[in-house]
Design an enzyme around this catalytic site. Structure first.
Site: not given
Length: 462
Positions: A260, A434-436
């Site tokens: 994501p 990386d939205h994680r």
């Protein structure tokens, strides 16, 4: 006793490679440390050294062979006193998984498979014995036998050669009835053969996405095959994919679809950085020439140290926060791209970064980099400014948490602190996160730090 020379794993992720060239021939004597072959991986061509000493007895894999699996035997070495002519190639190693206890797993791969329609129950195969109680119909209950017998269908096609899918006749019949693509199922039988229990849990239609595109076992959409109804066979030239192109395609598809990600874009004035670069190059010793990219590498590393929560990678066990800034730099080479790494970039001077980058880029284009020189980065830069690209967004280079896309610097009209419209050299950069691992606020703070170092390059000296 013969000594096996096996295909080495030249990087942690290598599964197979191309045996490009043999540097020895049968009858040659080799010692430990002698270079005996060249292996092409997806990223580079590397030399292979002998581990043992002896006489080359037989070469089992010819030069130019592609797809040679790691640890497979590629040649035999005879020890002192052995007769090389009497040495035999080792038998194929047994499969890692034991044979299935189910009766159908023991069916021969060569069993005849008829593709004729089933018109009545007389021609149907008897229910397969249940592995637990010896009765038929364990696959979804006793109705399966009726389903197999009464449903007009054809067996899933049997391919030949390397494209052949190994599956028992019953597995093919069940897959055909339920609309399951055998190519999406991993077999658990001998030699990876697909057996009944493998299709047992498969969902009907799992081989196609909502758009009808074929889907791989890991859920990724497979590329469409060229259709002669769209392109005439003589209207194009098909060039087979090399190892690098295959790996790049696989890694980027996985990253784009499974990570994501989101972009953050800012504009940065370059005038002070360009002036500083000019002054540094005038004062530099002969042979040293600092590029704008060298200074951006340094600024990126300094920003990672200023915002350490952004120097991170996602793992299933937690987020790995890296202690040093290892900056990967995208380098375009024939057939793809590679990302050599400037390690500990925050602690290196511009002259060192420039020298290392020139050396890495040169050897990258010659495919002479070692795996440890293009793996282990914590952050990436991709610069297309020299091609006149104004702005773009890159795909994250896993397992790194961010990648910076650098556009061209160009003269633009800007409003200064006094409110006057003046000309300035401005570039657009886009940070893909990386939205994680990285939130919007964290990514924005990193861009603020990066912008500060670029617009005030003297701050990198503090």
């Amino acid at each position: 006793m013969a000594i096996n020379i096996t295909m080495p794993a030249l990087s942690p992720t290598m599964e197979e490679g191309t045996l490009a060239k043999w540097l020895v021939k049968p009858g040659d004597t080799v010692s430990s440390g002698d270079v005996i072959a060249e292996i092409e991986t997806d990223k580079a061509t590397m030399e292979v050294e002998a581990v043992d000493e002896g006489t080359v007895a037989k070469i089992l894999v010819e030069a130019g062979t592609e797809g040679v699996k790691v640890n497979s035997v590629i040649a035999l070495l005879a020890e002192e006193g052995e007769d090389a002519d009497n040495l035999e190639a080792p038998a194929s190693a047994p499969p890692a998984e034991s044979k299935s206890a189910e009766p159908e797993a023991e069916e021969a791969d060569t069993a005849p498979e008829k593709a004729t329609d089933v018109k009545d129950t007389k021609g149907a195969p008897p229910p397969e014995p249940d592995a637990k109680n010896g009765t038929g119909g364990s696959f979804g209950g006793s109705h399966v036998a009726t389903e197999l017998a009464s449903t007009p269908m054809k067996l899933a096609p049997v391919c030949s050669g390397r494209d052949r899918i190994k599956a028992s006749p019953l597995a093919r019949r069940i897959a055909a009835i339920r609309g399951i693509e055998l190519s999406t199922i991993k077999g658990s039988g001998p030699h990876g053969r697909i057996v009944r229990k493998d299709v047992e849990g498969a969902k009907p239609g799992q081989a196609k996405a909502a758009t009808g595109a074929p889907v791989a076992p890991d859920g990724l959409i497979l590329p469409q095959v060229l259709d002669d109804r769209v392109y005439a066979p003589d209207s194009y030239e098909l060039k087979p994919l090399d190892g690098m192109r295959k790996t790049v395609a696989k890694r980027l598809t996985t990253s784009f679809m499974q990570v994501p990600h989101f972009p953050l874009t800012v504009e940065i004035k370059l005038d002070k950085l360009l002036a500083a670069r000019s002054g540094i190059n005038e004062a530099a010793p002969e042979g040293v020439k600092i590029s704008v990219n060298d200074m951006l590498i340094k600024a990126s590393a300094m920003a990672l140290m200023a915002e350490p929560e952004c120097n991170a990678s996602y793992t299933d066990n937690g987020i790995a926060y890296h202690k040093s800034a290892h900056v990967s730099v995208a380098v375009a080479i024939e057939g793809g791209l590679i990302t050599p790494v400037i390690f500990d970039a925050q602690s290196k001077g511009l002259a060192t970064i420039s020298e290392e980058m020139k050396d890495l880029a040169t050897r990258a284009r010659d495919r002479k980099l070692k795996p440890q020189e293009y793996t282990g980065g914590t952050f990436s830069i991709s610069n297309l400014g020299m091609f006149g690209i104004k702005s773009f967004a890159s795909i994250i280079n896993q397992p790194e948490g961010m990648i910076l896309s650098v556009g061209a610097g160009e003269k633009r009209a800007v409003v200064n602190a006094k409110g006057d419209i003046v000309a300035a050299t401005v570039m657009t950069v886009t940070l893909t996160c990386d939205h994680r691992v990285i939130g919007g606020a964290e990514g924005a703070r990193w861009l603020q730090a990066f912008k500060r170092y670029v617009e005030s390059p003297e701050s990198m000296l503090l």
